[in-house]
Each structure stands twice: as structure tokens, then as C-alpha cells.
Design an enzyme around this catalytic site. Structure first.
Site, PDB file in Angstrom:
ATOM      1  N   ASP A 129       0.873   5.152   1.894  1.00 33.86           N
ATOM      2  CA  ASP A 129       0.187   5.850   2.972  1.00 33.86           C
ATOM      3  C   ASP A 129      -0.500   7.083   2.374  1.00 33.86           C
ATOM      4  O   ASP A 129       0.013   7.681   1.433  1.00 33.86           O
ATOM      5  CB  ASP A 129       1.184   6.260   4.060  1.00 33.86           C
ATOM      6  CG  ASP A 129       1.838   5.040   4.725  1.00 33.86           C
ATOM      7  OD1 ASP A 129       1.266   3.935   4.649  1.00 33.86           O
ATOM      8  OD2 ASP A 129       2.931   5.198   5.314  1.00 33.86           O
TER       9      ASP A 129
ATOM     10  N   HIS B  56       0.853  -1.198   0.000  1.00 34.29           N
ATOM     11  CA  HIS B  56       0.000   0.000   0.000  1.00 34.29           C
ATOM     12  C   HIS B  56       0.880   1.236   0.000  1.00 34.29           C
ATOM     13  O   HIS B  56       2.079   1.148   0.252  1.00 34.29           O
ATOM     14  CB  HIS B  56      -0.891   0.018   1.256  1.00 34.29           C
ATOM     15  CG  HIS B  56      -0.103   0.170   2.526  1.00 34.29           C
ATOM     16  ND1 HIS B  56       0.541  -0.888   3.149  1.00 34.29           N
ATOM     17  CD2 HIS B  56       0.198   1.259   3.278  1.00 34.29           C
ATOM     18  CE1 HIS B  56       1.166  -0.466   4.230  1.00 34.29           C
ATOM     19  NE2 HIS B  56       0.998   0.840   4.328  1.00 34.29           N
TER      20      HIS B  56
ATOM     21  N   ARG C 254       7.581  -9.180  15.419  1.00 40.06           N
ATOM     22  CA  ARG C 254       7.989  -7.875  14.898  1.00 40.06           C
ATOM     23  C   ARG C 254       6.965  -6.819  15.303  1.00 40.06           C
ATOM     24  O   ARG C 254       5.756  -7.082  15.307  1.00 40.06           O
ATOM     25  CB  ARG C 254       8.095  -7.943  13.370  1.00 40.06           C
ATOM     26  CG  ARG C 254       8.490  -6.675  12.739  1.00 40.06           C
ATOM     27  CD  ARG C 254       8.920  -6.845  11.284  1.00 40.06           C
ATOM     28  NE  ARG C 254       9.357  -5.563  10.825  1.00 40.06           N
ATOM     29  CZ  ARG C 254       8.554  -4.629  10.311  1.00 40.06           C
ATOM     30  NH1 ARG C 254       7.280  -4.887  10.118  1.00 40.06           N
ATOM     31  NH2 ARG C 254       9.029  -3.455   9.972  1.00 40.06           N
TER      32      ARG C 254
ATOM     33  N   HIS D 208       4.790   0.097  -0.202  1.00 39.31           N
ATOM     34  CA  HIS D 208       5.553  -0.709   0.767  1.00 39.31           C
ATOM     35  C   HIS D 208       4.667  -1.776   1.386  1.00 39.31           C
ATOM     36  O   HIS D 208       3.442  -1.704   1.300  1.00 39.31           O
ATOM     37  CB  HIS D 208       6.175   0.195   1.838  1.00 39.31           C
ATOM     38  CG  HIS D 208       5.179   1.050   2.576  1.00 39.31           C
ATOM     39  ND1 HIS D 208       4.595   2.178   2.022  1.00 39.31           N
ATOM     40  CD2 HIS D 208       4.635   0.931   3.814  1.00 39.31           C
ATOM     41  CE1 HIS D 208       3.757   2.717   2.885  1.00 39.31           C
ATOM     42  NE2 HIS D 208       3.755   1.977   3.983  1.00 39.31           N
TER      43      HIS D 208
END
Ligand SMILES: C=C1C[C@]23C[C@H]1CC[C@H]2[C@@]12CCC[C@@](C)(C(=O)O1)[C@H]2[C@@H]3C(=O)O
Ligand SMILES: O=C(O)CCC(=O)C(=O)O
Ligand SMILES: [Fe+2]
Length: 357
Positions: free
Chosen positions: A218, A216, A283, A273
């Protein structure tokens, strides 16, 4: 009732932390679809020391070529980054029933839940998130009825520091285009309404077939991302493909978002990203999503347009654009585009659909 092979709270809220195998609902690739080799590339996302006398030029170059870079010497205290990470870890370690008390409502923005972009994909992502827009108290109180103050204190301080850094970055990014902060009055006079997105990616029993957070861009002007010492973030570069953005202790990742793409008339493309997962490590990432004040009209800066370079996008407010993104996802940017690109190709962001791997 028979026992299910994994803990299903409801359709969308599986307790990923307790699963021993990847359920079909989360399998993005089947075993015979696995990419054969992810060839390594010498192309690396730039790392910029903000105290470098050349920082403005370096930032401008990174925005043009990559739309993403890492910064060091950014002024955000390391212990605040550590505190924020620890706070996120505590939040996601709560029992799922507790987290669901602060679940994001269907039309809401703040709260706990699966990735908002899930609606656009046939498979679920191997992650959970907690979004904070405005005051954190309402939702955090539901998680820790008696001990919410410390968590909220960290959030407030983090937002304060991130706001300072975001302003500094805007100054460098626009400065590199020959635009001053006076040309963009709202950038200094009105306060923005940023969002904080905490992401958790539990260790995954079958990481090669799972997706942490799908590709996607941002919607922001810029995003400041802190990742723990576990890699997973990948950025897409035209001509190169997916490049891992390795965690560097103390450094922060900066993404160019769609609104800066519009403001810069396409000179700074927003970066596509995604986040991958791994077999052994949990994570965590914390994204500070920085946009303009919600009702300011954002359009290509007049200093950057002329007869040869017409404005490529119509004006939008951040709140309008968030609505467009929620509806059109990866087509949002092209839906506010005025003229077709000269080379006849679609927006760089047009191809971030369901493709994985
Ligand atoms: C202020 C924002 C920006 C949002 C929506 C809202 C709150 C959470 C943000 C994110 C965070 C995760 C990726 C993204 C794509 C998502 O699904 O939620 C972002 C989205 C956007 O940048 O469009
Ligand atoms: O976890 C990551 O590294 C990426 C998170 C992200 O892209 C987001 O929250 O918008
Ligand atoms: Fe993102």
C-alpha cells in the site's frame, strides 16, 4: 447474437457473481502450473492487544520483522465493524448495471471498478472494488438514489473511528523508534485525506487458478483492514514466503505502507500482500488507507539518520507518490530511493511483479 458462456458487461466488468467457470481472462495459472504443495509454516503474523502495557514495543517489533500485525482491544466498536461489513455486502449485491452507474472514471479515484493495479497484469483479478476518497455522497447517490443516507452515515462514522485508531497506531509505531509526535508536527496538526477501499471476492469456481488481488504494497503510512470471517489475505515475509493472515473476530489487520517505509528510513518495511479466493464463500474486506495530509513533504525522519545512516529516500508528498505508484507500481518505492542498499540487493518491494503461487 449468440449467447456467451458468462455475463460480459464490457471487457473489464464481468459479473463474477454469476459465473460457473473461470474464463481464460481470469486464469492466472494454467492447470499444469499449479503449485504442488503450499507447505504450512509455524511463522504467524503477530496479534497485539493494544491495552498491553508493552504494546509500543510489540508494535515496533512487528513493524520491523513483518510490516503487518493484527490488533485487538483497538477501541473500534464491534457493531460498527458489523455495520460496515453489512453495508459493503449490500453494495456488492446490487445488480452489475446499477454498480456501473457509480463506475470509477478512467482518471478518477472514487467509485466502483476492477482493481486499479489490473493495468500492470496480463490477467484480471477475481474481485470488484469500491473506493471512497472524500465525501461518499456523489457516488453512493448513483447506487441508491433515494436511500443513500444510511450507507453514507456508516461510512462517515467508520472513517471517524479509523482516524482515531490510525493516530493511536502512529503514536505507537513512531514511539517505538524514539520519535515523538512533536517531531512529526503534521501528524497532529493537519488532517489527512484517507481513502476507504471496499473489496468483494465472490466465491470462485476455480480458486487455485485465480487471484483475488495481486501482490502489492500500500502507498500509505499505514492501512487498517477489516476482513469478514473468510480467510484469503496473505502477507509475504522474507525467508518464509506467503503466510495467511487468519480472520480473528473483532481484530483488525494493520499494514505498514510505503510512506512509513520512507519516513522510518527503511526500518519499517512496507509489507507485500495479496488476497486469494475460495470456492464456496464470498469474502469481503474494508481497507482504511491512511496517509499524511496530501501536500506535506515526507522524508526519512532526521532523528533516524546520521552519517552512518544516510537518508535512503528523497522527500515526496502523498499525492506525488500516488502518481508515481500509478505509473510505476511495484517500482515506485525504488524510484524515490537515493542510494543503493548497502548489501547490494534491491528493495524488498522490487520483486512483487507478476509472480503468483
Ligand atoms: C489513496 C489511495 C491508495 C490506493 C490508491 C488510492 C485509492 C485506493 C488505494 C488502493 C486500494 C487497493 C490497493 C491499491 C494498491 C490500489 O490499487 O488502490 C491501493 C492504492 C495504493 O495504496 O497505492
Ligand atoms: O482483501 C484483502 O484482504 C486485501 C485488500 C488490500 O490489500 C487493499 O485493499 O489494499
Ligand atoms: Fe493492500
Amino acid at each position: 447474437m449468440h449467447t456467451k458462456p458468462y455475463t460480459m458487461i464490457n471487457q473489464k466488468h464481468l459479473d463474477l457473481n454469476s459465473m460457473k467457470e473461470l474464463p481464460e481472462s481470469h486464469a492466472w495459472l494454467s492447470l499444469d502450473e499449479l503449485p504442488s504443495d503450499s507447505s504450512s509454516t509455524p511463522d504467524q503474523v503477530p496479534v497485539i492487544n493494544l491495552k498491553d502495557p508493552n504494546a509500543m514495543k510489540l508494535v515496533g517489533h512487528a513493524c520491523k520483522i513483518w510490516g503487518v500485525f493484527q490488533v485487538t482491544n483497538h477501541g473500534v466498536p464491534t457493531n460498527l465493524l458489523e455495520q460496515m461489513e453489512a453495508a459493503g455486502r449490500k453494495l456488492f449485491a446490487l445488480p452489475i448495471q446499477q454498480k456501473l452507474k457509480a463506475a470509477r472514471s478512467p482518471n478518477g479515484v472514487s467509485g466502483y471498478g476492477v482493481a486499479r493495479i489490473s493495468a500492470f497484469f496480463p490477467k484480471l483479478m477475481w474481485s470488484e472494488g469500491f473506493t471512497i476518497v472524500g465525501s461518499p455522497y456523489e457516488h453512493v447517490r448513483k447506487l441508491w438514489p433515494n436511500r443513500y443516507n444510511r450507507f453514507c452515515g456508516v461510512i462517515e462514522e467508520y472513517k471517524e473511528e479509523m482516524n482515531k485508531l490510525a493516530q493511536k497506531l502512529m503514536f505507537l509505531m513512531l514511539g517505538s523508534l524514539g520519535v515523538t509526535m512533536e517531531d512529526v508536527k503534521w501528524a497532529t496538526t493537519q488532517r489527512s485525506c484517507p481513502a476507504l477501499q471496499l473489496n468483494s471476492y465472490p466465491a470462485c469456481p476455480d480458486p487455485d487458478r485465480a487471484m483475488g488481488l495481486a501482490a502489492h504494497t500500500d502507498s500509505t503510512l499505514l492501512t487498517i483492514l477489516h476482513q469478514n470471517n473468510t480467510s484469503g489475505l496473505q502477507a509475504h515475509k522474507e525467508g518464509t514466503g506467503w503466510v495467511t493472515v487468519p480472520p480473528i473476530p473483532g481484530a483488525l489487520v494493520i499494514n505498514v505502507g510505503d510512506l512509513l517505509h520512507i519516513l522510518s528510513n527503511g526500518l519499517y518495511p512496507s509489507v507485500l500482500h495479496r488476497a486469494m479466493v475460495n470456492r464456496t464463500q464470498h469474502r469481503l474486506s474494508v481497507a482504511y488507507l491512511y496517509g499524511p495530509p496530501s501536500n506535506v513533504q515526507i522524508s526519512p525522519l532526521s532523528k533516524l539518520t546520521d552519517q552512518v545512516h544516510p537518508p535512503l529516500y528523497r522527500s515526496v508528498t502523498w499525492s506525488e507518490y500516488l502518481g508515481t505508484k500509478a505509473k510505476h507500481f511495484n517500482k515506485a518505492l525504488s524510484s524515490v530511493r537515493l542510494c543503493a542498499p548497502l548489501n547490494g540487493f534491491a528493495d524488498a518491494n522490487d520483486h512483487n511483479g507478476v509472480r503468483v503461487g
